[in-house]
Write a protein that holds these residues in place. Structure first.
Motif: not given
Length: 245
Positions: A12, A15-16, A18-21, A106, A110
């Protein structure tokens, strides 16, 4: 087969990132991952911080996460009231309860982002309503300046009394009222214009004032006369006793 919570957490985190770099910062990795993700409303400007709301959501994994709730806190709030912080944490707790057993960071971020936007919209609406209220009160105050005070019977009578006293009308009315109660002799003695009229008549006739003899008996009974509202009193050329000739 038992679940590998440590592996789930590592996956996780990857993945986080890469989303919230640009918004995510890893604070600790041992014994468990602790990290923050910055969220803000659409109007938020990190350089000015004069518009919008923002904060950092700080997450700390627990040993059995995601089968156990993560620890969540709020840091560095911008333009957020303390009540908002409390309400946001309560909101996130409800989301956690709904997602126990699943990776949920995530979803939490959100949901927190959406919640913050809604609160900002509420804040802007309240600010607009407050601005409109102040404008209305200002316009009402300005309008009342031109409207004046609503006239009632009591306020008119008070104004009339003050006006008559300031202009001398009340004193003149009182004087006229007293004059109506005078006897004929008193009024005659008070009215000096009658004396001037007689003196002028004598001078025009060529008589010397010193030679004029006055029969005082003619005025002994004049005090018993009462002046009414006779039409002769309105005649400028009227002289007492002239009608007897």
């Amino acid at each position: 087969m038992s679940r590998n919570h440590k592996e789930d957490q590592s996956n996780e985190i990857e993945a986080l990132e890469s989303i919230y770099y640009s918004e995510m910062e890893v604070l600790e990795t041992d014994p468990f991952h602790k990290f923050s993700i910055t969220i803000g409303t659409e109007q938020y400007n990190a350089e000015e911080e004069s518009s919008g709301m923002a904060c950092k959501l700080v997450f700390t994994y627990t040993p059995s996460y995601p089968d156990q709730a993560p620890d969540v806190s709020i840091e560095d709030p911008v333009n957020m009231e303390e009540l908002y912080e409390t309400k946001l944490l309560e909101h996130l707790k409800n989301i956690i309860d709904e997602n126990i057993g699943m990776e949920m960071i995530f979803s939490l971020v959100s949901s927190a982002q959406e919640w913050l936007n809604e609160r900002w919209d509420d804040y802007k609406l309240h600010e607009e309503e407050e601005r409109a209220r102040k404008l209305y009160e200002s316009e009402e105050a300005e309008r009342k300046k031109f409207e004046g005070t609503r006239v009632t019977v009591e306020s008119f009578l008070k104004w009339r009394t003050e006006f008559e006293e300031s202009t001398g009308i009340a004193a003149k009315r009182e004087k006229n009222s007293d004059s109506k109660k005078l006897t004929g002799r008193e009024l005659f003695m008070r009215d000096t214009t009658l004396n001037e009229s007689d003196i002028k008549f004598l001078l025009e006739a060529g008589e010397s004032i010193e030679n004029v003899k006055i029969d005082e008996t003619l005025f002994q009974d004049i005090g018993d006369l009462e002046l009414g509202d006779d039409d002769d009193s309105d005649d400028e050329d009227w002289v007492p006793g002239a009608d007897d000739d």
